[in-house]
Design a protein around this motif. Structure first.
Motif, PDB file in Angstrom:
ATOM      1  N   LEU A   1      -1.713  -3.925  -2.428  1.00 31.67           N
ATOM      2  CA  LEU A   1      -0.650  -3.293  -1.648  1.00 31.67           C
ATOM      3  C   LEU A   1      -0.488  -3.979  -0.303  1.00 31.67           C
ATOM      4  O   LEU A   1       0.608  -4.269   0.138  1.00 31.67           O
ATOM      5  CB  LEU A   1      -0.963  -1.809  -1.442  1.00 31.67           C
ATOM      6  CG  LEU A   1      -0.785  -0.960  -2.687  1.00 31.67           C
ATOM      7  CD1 LEU A   1      -1.320   0.438  -2.444  1.00 31.67           C
ATOM      8  CD2 LEU A   1       0.679  -0.884  -3.095  1.00 31.67           C
TER       9      LEU A   1
ATOM     10  N   TRP B   1       1.793  -6.703  -2.715  1.00 31.33           N
ATOM     11  CA  TRP B   1       2.987  -5.879  -2.910  1.00 31.33           C
ATOM     12  C   TRP B   1       3.914  -5.940  -1.717  1.00 31.33           C
ATOM     13  O   TRP B   1       5.105  -6.174  -1.812  1.00 31.33           O
ATOM     14  CB  TRP B   1       2.537  -4.439  -3.199  1.00 31.33           C
ATOM     15  CG  TRP B   1       3.669  -3.509  -3.455  1.00 31.33           C
ATOM     16  CD1 TRP B   1       4.833  -3.769  -4.120  1.00 31.33           C
ATOM     17  CD2 TRP B   1       3.746  -2.159  -3.050  1.00 31.33           C
ATOM     18  NE1 TRP B   1       5.618  -2.679  -4.171  1.00 31.33           N
ATOM     19  CE2 TRP B   1       4.975  -1.660  -3.523  1.00 31.33           C
ATOM     20  CE3 TRP B   1       2.893  -1.296  -2.359  1.00 31.33           C
ATOM     21  CZ2 TRP B   1       5.361  -0.345  -3.313  1.00 31.33           C
ATOM     22  CZ3 TRP B   1       3.276   0.001  -2.155  1.00 31.33           C
ATOM     23  CH2 TRP B   1       4.499   0.465  -2.622  1.00 31.33           C
TER      24      TRP B   1
ATOM     25  N   LEU C   1       2.821  -2.308  -9.495  1.00 25.90           N
ATOM     26  CA  LEU C   1       2.835  -2.271  -8.031  1.00 25.90           C
ATOM     27  C   LEU C   1       3.347  -3.585  -7.461  1.00 25.90           C
ATOM     28  O   LEU C   1       4.163  -3.610  -6.554  1.00 25.90           O
ATOM     29  CB  LEU C   1       1.426  -1.989  -7.501  1.00 25.90           C
ATOM     30  CG  LEU C   1       0.925  -0.567  -7.659  1.00 25.90           C
ATOM     31  CD1 LEU C   1      -0.521  -0.468  -7.211  1.00 25.90           C
ATOM     32  CD2 LEU C   1       1.778   0.400  -6.843  1.00 25.90           C
TER      33      LEU C   1
ATOM     34  N   LYS D   1       6.934  -4.081  -7.455  1.00 24.71           N
ATOM     35  CA  LYS D   1       7.636  -3.065  -6.663  1.00 24.71           C
ATOM     36  C   LYS D   1       8.176  -1.929  -7.526  1.00 24.71           C
ATOM     37  O   LYS D   1       9.324  -1.521  -7.388  1.00 24.71           O
ATOM     38  CB  LYS D   1       8.761  -3.703  -5.840  1.00 24.71           C
ATOM     39  CG  LYS D   1       8.237  -4.729  -4.857  1.00 24.71           C
ATOM     40  CD  LYS D   1       9.336  -5.279  -4.003  1.00 24.71           C
ATOM     41  CE  LYS D   1       8.798  -6.402  -3.134  1.00 24.71           C
ATOM     42  NZ  LYS D   1       9.798  -7.088  -2.389  1.00 24.71           N
TER      43      LYS D   1
ATOM     44  N   PRO E   1       6.533   1.296  -7.911  1.00 20.08           N
ATOM     45  CA  PRO E   1       5.409   2.208  -7.641  1.00 20.08           C
ATOM     46  C   PRO E   1       5.413   3.444  -8.538  1.00 20.08           C
ATOM     47  O   PRO E   1       4.347   3.913  -8.933  1.00 20.08           O
ATOM     48  CB  PRO E   1       5.604   2.589  -6.177  1.00 20.08           C
ATOM     49  CG  PRO E   1       6.991   2.220  -5.836  1.00 20.08           C
ATOM     50  CD  PRO E   1       7.376   1.098  -6.726  1.00 20.08           C
ATOM     51  N   ASP E   2       6.605   3.974  -8.896  1.00 16.44           N
ATOM     52  CA  ASP E   2       6.617   5.189  -9.718  1.00 16.44           C
ATOM     53  C   ASP E   2       6.052   4.924 -11.105  1.00 16.44           C
ATOM     54  O   ASP E   2       5.351   5.766 -11.665  1.00 16.44           O
ATOM     55  CB  ASP E   2       8.029   5.772  -9.790  1.00 16.44           C
ATOM     56  CG  ASP E   2       8.402   6.424  -8.470  1.00 16.44           C
ATOM     57  OD1 ASP E   2       7.528   7.114  -7.895  1.00 16.44           O
ATOM     58  OD2 ASP E   2       9.516   6.203  -7.993  1.00 16.44           O
TER      59      ASP E   2
ATOM     60  N   LEU F   1      -4.961   4.862  -3.266  1.00 18.66           N
ATOM     61  CA  LEU F   1      -3.532   4.681  -3.469  1.00 18.66           C
ATOM     62  C   LEU F   1      -2.743   5.821  -2.809  1.00 18.66           C
ATOM     63  O   LEU F   1      -1.725   5.588  -2.143  1.00 18.66           O
ATOM     64  CB  LEU F   1      -3.254   4.651  -4.979  1.00 18.66           C
ATOM     65  CG  LEU F   1      -1.964   4.006  -5.441  1.00 18.66           C
ATOM     66  CD1 LEU F   1      -1.855   2.583  -4.917  1.00 18.66           C
ATOM     67  CD2 LEU F   1      -1.911   3.989  -6.973  1.00 18.66           C
TER      68      LEU F   1
ATOM     69  N   PHE G   1       0.081   5.501   0.139  1.00 14.95           N
ATOM     70  CA  PHE G   1       1.450   6.024   0.064  1.00 14.95           C
ATOM     71  C   PHE G   1       1.738   6.938   1.252  1.00 14.95           C
ATOM     72  O   PHE G   1       2.794   6.856   1.869  1.00 14.95           O
ATOM     73  CB  PHE G   1       1.686   6.775  -1.260  1.00 14.95           C
ATOM     74  CG  PHE G   1       1.976   5.846  -2.419  1.00 14.95           C
ATOM     75  CD1 PHE G   1       3.018   4.929  -2.345  1.00 14.95           C
ATOM     76  CD2 PHE G   1       1.234   5.895  -3.587  1.00 14.95           C
ATOM     77  CE1 PHE G   1       3.300   4.072  -3.398  1.00 14.95           C
ATOM     78  CE2 PHE G   1       1.506   5.045  -4.651  1.00 14.95           C
ATOM     79  CZ  PHE G   1       2.541   4.123  -4.554  1.00 14.95           C
TER      80      PHE G   1
ATOM     81  N   GLU H   1       5.414   7.633   2.261  1.00 10.79           N
ATOM     82  CA  GLU H   1       5.893   8.002   0.924  1.00 10.79           C
ATOM     83  C   GLU H   1       5.059   9.183   0.424  1.00 10.79           C
ATOM     84  O   GLU H   1       4.262   9.078  -0.504  1.00 10.79           O
ATOM     85  CB  GLU H   1       5.770   6.801  -0.011  1.00 10.79           C
ATOM     86  CG  GLU H   1       6.624   5.651   0.468  1.00 10.79           C
ATOM     87  CD  GLU H   1       6.618   4.484  -0.500  1.00 10.79           C
ATOM     88  OE1 GLU H   1       6.687   4.731  -1.710  1.00 10.79           O
ATOM     89  OE2 GLU H   1       6.498   3.354  -0.020  1.00 10.79           O
TER      90      GLU H   1
ATOM     91  N   ARG I   1       5.016  10.686  -3.267  1.00  8.60           N
ATOM     92  CA  ARG I   1       4.173   9.931  -4.218  1.00  8.60           C
ATOM     93  C   ARG I   1       2.696  10.270  -3.998  1.00  8.60           C
ATOM     94  O   ARG I   1       1.947  10.427  -4.956  1.00  8.60           O
ATOM     95  CB  ARG I   1       4.404   8.427  -4.054  1.00  8.60           C
ATOM     96  CG  ARG I   1       5.781   8.026  -4.522  1.00  8.60           C
ATOM     97  CD  ARG I   1       5.956   6.516  -4.549  1.00  8.60           C
ATOM     98  NE  ARG I   1       7.213   6.215  -5.204  1.00  8.60           N
ATOM     99  CZ  ARG I   1       8.191   5.488  -4.668  1.00  8.60           C
ATOM    100  NH1 ARG I   1       8.044   4.963  -3.475  1.00  8.60           N
ATOM    101  NH2 ARG I   1       9.292   5.271  -5.334  1.00  8.60           N
TER     102      ARG I   1
END
Ligand SMILES: [Zn+2]
Length: 384
Positions: free
Chosen positions: A13, A17, A46, A49, A51-52, A75, A79, A84, A87
């Motif tokens: 990340l 990422w 990840l 891009k 993430p979901d 993680l 987020f 975020e 998430r």
């Protein structure tokens, strides 16, 4: 496994990422053999891009060991730190729903979920979780207490914040005393606004047991005494503030005028101002304001004398030079003396403007007026 998955994800990340590093993709491809099924795929989502999709995969994984829990937590925190928060909530709620989770891991996931809720503004849910942790997990008690205090201060629920302090904070501890003092003062402010002066008196009595010489406490006692028509008591309180808290003297001038003019009269007020101008501990802003008031109340000559008597400790060369000029001018005649006085007052004004305003020593927030609690970071007594 040579490197923990959490580190992989952090690395992914943080570097891959966010910065789109192609080199890291190759590294993952080379090292993905030892990972549990689905992990390399998750990391790839990840990196691409998505993430979901990565979270869906993480949530759908059946096997949970301490390392996969650690990855969930890392993680989720990432987020949340990136704002975020939905998430983060999905990840932490999924973790908590796992029946196989160990007790310590469950508390850790709960703490994180509480922080997610707090950040999302879902304060009721956050409070429920923090209260549970305070009761059940000795390891998470302190951070949960701190988070509860944060929520209650944010919501201005001072009474509830006091209950948390009384129940869980170390009594006698400096921070506990300082916070309690402020919370009681906040309650007293609300009571004064609602004209409940008796209630405010009670609240301030409590504040006084915690912080008897704090500027805010002395300041509020002054105002309350004056509102209750007790002018002599108000004067005692304001003089205690002036003597004990020189840094906060510039907050008091208007109140000082009201106290003296309601009570002992303009002559004593002028004397007090002259004393404040002369005192080297008085900040330039106060000197400016006091000089203006002396001029208004007792005339310019009194202001010239008061400024002439000030022991110069200000590190502004101009002011020192002007002051020397003023002393010389005293021999030369009234008109020149007045001119030098005006120059000197101007110099003080510019010094006050340079130093004017306040900034938070904790977060750097800048403000024109004084706040007991920084509006930027929520720290108490951090403006100077
Ligand atoms: Zn701040």
């Amino acid at each position: 496994m040579e490197i923990s998955l959490a580190v992989w994800v952090l690395f992914a990340l943080g570097l891959g990422w966010l910065m789109g590093s192609g080199g890291f993709r190759r590294l993952v491809r080379r090292n993905s053999k030892g990972m549990p099924p689905g992990y390399a795929e998750g990391l790839n989502f990840l990196l691409n891009k998505q993430p979901d999709r990565a979270i869906d995969l993480l949530i759908s994984m059946v096997e949970m060991d301490s390392e996969t829990v650690e990855t969930h937590l890392a993680l989720g925190t990432l987020f949340r730190n990136q704002g975020e928060v939905e998430r983060a909530i999905r990840i932490h709620e999924n973790l908590i729903a796992r029946p196989a989770l160990k007790r310590g891991e469950r508390f850790q996931a709960l703490m994180n979920l509480g922080l997610d809720y707090q950040q999302a503004g879902l304060n009721d849910r956050a409070v429920e979780i923090f209260e549970q942790l305070v009761d059940e997990s000795s390891n998470h008690r302190q951070p949960a207490v701190d988070s509860l205090l944060e929520v209650y201060q944010h919501e201005k629920e001072w009474q509830k914040a006091l209950v948390v302090l009384q129940r869980w904070a170390r009594s006698g501890d400096e921070r506990t005393k300082r916070l309690s003092g402020h919370f009681y003062c906040e309650i007293a402010e609300l009571q004064i606004a609602a004209n409940d002066l008796r209630g405010a008196t009670r609240s301030l009595r409590h504040a006084g047991t915690q912080v008897p010489y704090s500027p805010r406490y002395l300041w509020m006692q002054t105002r309350l005494a004056r509102l209750r028509g007790k002018t002599r008591a108000a004067l005692r309180w304001i003089n205690l503030l002036i003597d004990n808290c020189p840094r906060h003297r510039e907050l008091v001038l208007e109140e000082l005028e009201r106290c003296y003019l309601d009570g002992s009269g303009p002559r004593q007020f002028a004397e007090k101002l002259e004393q404040l101008v002369t005192d080297p501990q008085s900040p330039p802003l106060l000197v400016c304001q006091a000089l203006e008031t002396i001029e208004r109340v007792s005339g310019r000559e009194a202001a010239i004398t008061a400024l002439g008597d000030r022991a110069t400790e200000d590190d502004l060369a101009l002011v020192i030079r002007l002051k020397q000029s003023l002393l010389l001018a005293a021999d030369k005649g009234a008109e020149e003396e007045v001119n030098f006085y005006l120059l000197l007052r101007e110099a003080y004004q510019s010094l006050a403007e340079q130093l004017g305003g306040y900034h938070c020593t904790h977060c750097g927030f800048e403000a024109r007026e004084y706040f007991w609690r920084c509006p930027g970071c929520g720290e108490w007594d951090s403006l100077s």
